[in-house]
Design a protein around this motif. Structure first.
Motif, PDB file in Angstrom:
ATOM      1  N   PHE A 216       0.766  -1.130   0.092  1.00 51.41           N
ATOM      2  CA  PHE A 216       0.003   0.024   0.042  1.00 51.41           C
ATOM      3  C   PHE A 216       0.892   1.125  -0.032  1.00 51.41           C
ATOM      4  O   PHE A 216       1.480   1.511  -0.929  1.00 51.41           O
ATOM      5  N   PHE A 217       1.121   1.952   1.126  1.00 49.41           N
ATOM      6  CA  PHE A 217       1.392   3.045   1.030  1.00 49.41           C
ATOM      7  C   PHE A 217       3.178   3.295   1.349  1.00 49.41           C
ATOM      8  O   PHE A 217       3.740   4.562   1.171  1.00 49.41           O
ATOM      9  N   GLY A 218       3.728   2.126   1.659  1.00 52.00           N
ATOM     10  CA  GLY A 218       5.424   2.335   1.735  1.00 52.00           C
ATOM     11  C   GLY A 218       5.772   3.075   2.548  1.00 52.00           C
ATOM     12  O   GLY A 218       6.737   4.071   2.114  1.00 52.00           O
ATOM     13  N   THR A 219       5.221   3.570   3.764  1.00 49.93           N
ATOM     14  CA  THR A 219       5.618   4.522   4.617  1.00 49.93           C
ATOM     15  C   THR A 219       7.020   4.530   5.204  1.00 49.93           C
ATOM     16  O   THR A 219       7.505   5.621   5.502  1.00 49.93           O
ATOM     17  N   GLU A 220       7.718   3.244   5.210  1.00 48.25           N
ATOM     18  CA  GLU A 220       9.169   3.556   5.608  1.00 48.25           C
ATOM     19  C   GLU A 220      10.057   4.380   4.532  1.00 48.25           C
ATOM     20  O   GLU A 220      10.831   5.116   4.757  1.00 48.25           O
ATOM     21  N   LYS A 221       9.554   4.077   3.238  1.00 49.15           N
ATOM     22  CA  LYS A 221      10.443   4.663   2.232  1.00 49.15           C
ATOM     23  C   LYS A 221       9.739   6.167   1.741  1.00 49.15           C
ATOM     24  O   LYS A 221      10.335   7.162   1.524  1.00 49.15           O
ATOM     25  N   PHE A 222       8.475   6.157   2.159  1.00 47.46           N
ATOM     26  CA  PHE A 222       7.591   7.467   1.730  1.00 47.46           C
ATOM     27  C   PHE A 222       6.783   7.884   3.142  1.00 47.46           C
ATOM     28  O   PHE A 222       5.584   7.693   3.041  1.00 47.46           O
ATOM     29  N   PRO A 223       7.452   8.457   3.919  1.00 51.29           N
ATOM     30  CA  PRO A 223       6.710   8.687   5.270  1.00 51.29           C
ATOM     31  C   PRO A 223       5.931   9.868   5.122  1.00 51.29           C
ATOM     32  O   PRO A 223       5.086  10.285   6.077  1.00 51.29           O
ATOM     33  N   THR A 224       5.986  10.732   4.045  1.00 48.23           N
ATOM     34  CA  THR A 224       5.263  12.069   3.884  1.00 48.23           C
ATOM     35  C   THR A 224       4.561  12.114   2.517  1.00 48.23           C
ATOM     36  O   THR A 224       5.104  11.770   1.340  1.00 48.23           O
ATOM     37  N   ALA A 225       3.294  12.396   2.646  1.00 50.60           N
ATOM     38  CA  ALA A 225       2.457  12.578   1.434  1.00 50.60           C
ATOM     39  C   ALA A 225       2.460  14.060   1.304  1.00 50.60           C
ATOM     40  O   ALA A 225       2.042  14.845   2.479  1.00 50.60           O
ATOM     41  N   THR A 226       2.139  14.669   0.191  1.00 49.70           N
ATOM     42  CA  THR A 226       2.054  16.118  -0.016  1.00 49.70           C
ATOM     43  C   THR A 226       0.888  16.852  -1.240  1.00 49.70           C
ATOM     44  O   THR A 226       0.688  15.852  -1.794  1.00 49.70           O
ATOM     45  N   LEU A 227       0.423  17.989  -0.699  1.00 46.54           N
ATOM     46  CA  LEU A 227      -0.482  18.473  -1.707  1.00 46.54           C
ATOM     47  C   LEU A 227      -0.292  19.852  -1.630  1.00 46.54           C
ATOM     48  O   LEU A 227       0.078  20.875  -0.872  1.00 46.54           O
ATOM     49  N   ILE A 228       0.009  20.266  -3.143  1.00 51.26           N
ATOM     50  CA  ILE A 228       0.434  21.703  -3.144  1.00 51.26           C
ATOM     51  C   ILE A 228      -0.774  22.380  -4.265  1.00 51.26           C
ATOM     52  O   ILE A 228      -0.978  21.652  -5.222  1.00 51.26           O
ATOM     53  N   PHE A 229      -1.291  23.369  -3.687  1.00 53.53           N
ATOM     54  CA  PHE A 229      -2.423  23.946  -4.591  1.00 53.53           C
ATOM     55  C   PHE A 229      -1.801  24.622  -5.692  1.00 53.53           C
ATOM     56  O   PHE A 229      -0.713  25.246  -5.781  1.00 53.53           O
ATOM     57  N   LYS A 230      -2.462  24.382  -7.161  1.00 59.90           N
ATOM     58  CA  LYS A 230      -2.017  24.816  -8.227  1.00 59.90           C
ATOM     59  C   LYS A 230      -2.930  26.122  -8.607  1.00 59.90           C
ATOM     60  O   LYS A 230      -2.317  26.919  -9.308  1.00 59.90           O
ATOM     61  N   LYS A 231      -4.089  25.818  -8.368  1.00 60.67           N
ATOM     62  CA  LYS A 231      -5.099  26.495  -9.263  1.00 60.67           C
ATOM     63  C   LYS A 231      -6.468  26.748  -8.202  1.00 60.67           C
ATOM     64  O   LYS A 231      -6.952  25.663  -7.654  1.00 60.67           O
ATOM     65  N   VAL A 232      -6.906  27.932  -7.778  1.00 64.27           N
ATOM     66  CA  VAL A 232      -7.984  27.905  -6.812  1.00 64.27           C
ATOM     67  C   VAL A 232      -8.979  28.935  -7.556  1.00 64.27           C
ATOM     68  O   VAL A 232      -8.920  29.948  -7.965  1.00 64.27           O
ATOM     69  N   VAL A 233     -10.103  28.569  -7.646  1.00 58.93           N
ATOM     70  CA  VAL A 233     -11.447  29.232  -8.362  1.00 58.93           C
ATOM     71  C   VAL A 233     -12.512  29.221  -7.497  1.00 58.93           C
ATOM     72  O   VAL A 233     -13.178  28.137  -6.899  1.00 58.93           O
ATOM     73  N   ALA A 234     -13.123  30.452  -7.115  1.00 65.39           N
ATOM     74  CA  ALA A 234     -14.116  30.707  -6.282  1.00 65.39           C
ATOM     75  C   ALA A 234     -15.357  30.038  -6.955  1.00 65.39           C
ATOM     76  O   ALA A 234     -15.550  30.247  -8.047  1.00 65.39           O
ATOM     77  N   LYS A 235     -16.114  29.061  -6.295  1.00 62.22           N
ATOM     78  CA  LYS A 235     -17.350  28.598  -6.622  1.00 62.22           C
ATOM     79  C   LYS A 235     -18.422  29.245  -6.304  1.00 62.22           C
ATOM     80  O   LYS A 235     -19.540  29.617  -6.837  1.00 62.22           O
ATOM     81  N   THR A 236     -18.534  29.466  -4.970  1.00 61.04           N
ATOM     82  CA  THR A 236     -19.654  30.351  -4.420  1.00 61.04           C
ATOM     83  C   THR A 236     -18.898  31.010  -3.231  1.00 61.04           C
ATOM     84  O   THR A 236     -17.852  30.716  -3.049  1.00 61.04           O
ATOM     85  N   ALA A 237     -19.652  31.804  -2.364  1.00 64.35           N
ATOM     86  CA  ALA A 237     -19.249  32.454  -1.401  1.00 64.35           C
ATOM     87  C   ALA A 237     -18.726  31.475  -0.294  1.00 64.35           C
ATOM     88  O   ALA A 237     -19.446  30.570   0.172  1.00 64.35           O
ATOM     89  N   ASN A 238     -17.308  31.594  -0.068  1.00 62.63           N
ATOM     90  CA  ASN A 238     -16.261  30.758   0.725  1.00 62.63           C
ATOM     91  C   ASN A 238     -16.309  29.312   0.633  1.00 62.63           C
ATOM     92  O   ASN A 238     -15.715  28.173   1.099  1.00 62.63           O
ATOM     93  N   VAL A 239     -16.720  29.002  -0.838  1.00 65.47           N
ATOM     94  CA  VAL A 239     -16.337  27.658  -1.360  1.00 65.47           C
ATOM     95  C   VAL A 239     -15.633  27.751  -2.717  1.00 65.47           C
ATOM     96  O   VAL A 239     -15.834  28.568  -3.445  1.00 65.47           O
ATOM     97  N   TYR A 240     -14.616  26.866  -2.772  1.00 65.54           N
ATOM     98  CA  TYR A 240     -13.484  26.866  -3.857  1.00 65.54           C
ATOM     99  C   TYR A 240     -13.212  25.665  -4.598  1.00 65.54           C
ATOM    100  O   TYR A 240     -13.254  24.767  -3.772  1.00 65.54           O
TER     101      TYR A 240
END
Length: 188
Positions: A97-121
């Motif tokens: 599955f996740f191989g946490t010994e070799k890959f202890p961290t997962a990352t998320l980097i926002f690239k684009k953010v678009v407003a959908k409604t008030a306070n929802v993106y």
């Protein structure tokens, strides 16, 4: 009159070049929650994984960006206890599955953010799990001091193919869904 027009024009130019400064809101990892659900033909398992750190970037009151690091070694099932929980946790952390010994961290980097409604993106970002990066899109709701989302992740895009009916034949009731669900509640 000519001086007044020049001053007005200069004022317009100065005001138009001012930009709203970005405000970074650091996520409180100890108060934020990431729940997961993995489904299989015969049922499901659920659990948690902890954030290491994260931040959301706002320009004025609008979301403009964000980055997150997840501590994959904290991955744990909450629907089991004792020996069975230990076995599942060990298997989820293994190379199957996740191989946490070799890959202890997962990352998320926002690239684009678009407003959908008030306070929802609608956020499009790069998600990295097991050293593999793929784009992902999801909706994120924000308040003054919280943010929340629910999303599905196709594990096979991150080379997590164990028990996948998309890659293996004759699994029968041992098949595991390619997608897992995340419910994320952030506090900052």
């Amino acid at each position: 009159m000519k001086n007044l027009k020049s001053i007005a024009l200069a004022l317009v130019v100065v005001l138009s070049t001012l930009s709203v400064t970005a405000q970074t809101k650091k996520v409180d990892a100890s108060k934020s929650i990431v729940n997961w659900v993995g489904k299989k033909v015969t049922g499901k398992h659920e659990g948690t994984v902890n954030l290491k750190d994260g931040k959301l970037i706002f320009k004025g009151k609008k979301l403009a960006g964000g980055t997150f690091n997840v501590d994959m070694t904290s991955l744990t099932a909450t629907d089991l206890s004792g020996e069975y929980q230990g076995k599942l946790n060990g298997h989820l952390k293994s190379e199957d599955f996740f191989g946490t010994e070799k890959f202890p961290t997962a990352t998320l980097i926002f690239k684009k953010v678009v407003a959908k409604t008030a306070n929802v993106y609608t956020v499009t970002g790069d998600l990295t799990i097991k050293g593999k990066t793929n784009p992902i899109t999801f909706d994120l709701a924000t308040t003054k001091d919280t943010a929340a989302t629910s999303l599905k992740i196709d594990r096979t895009k991150y080379d997590i193919k164990y028990g996948s009916g998309s890659f293996f034949d004759n699994l029968g009731d041992k098949a595991i869904s390619d997608e897992f669900d995340l419910a994320v509640a952030l506090k900052f």
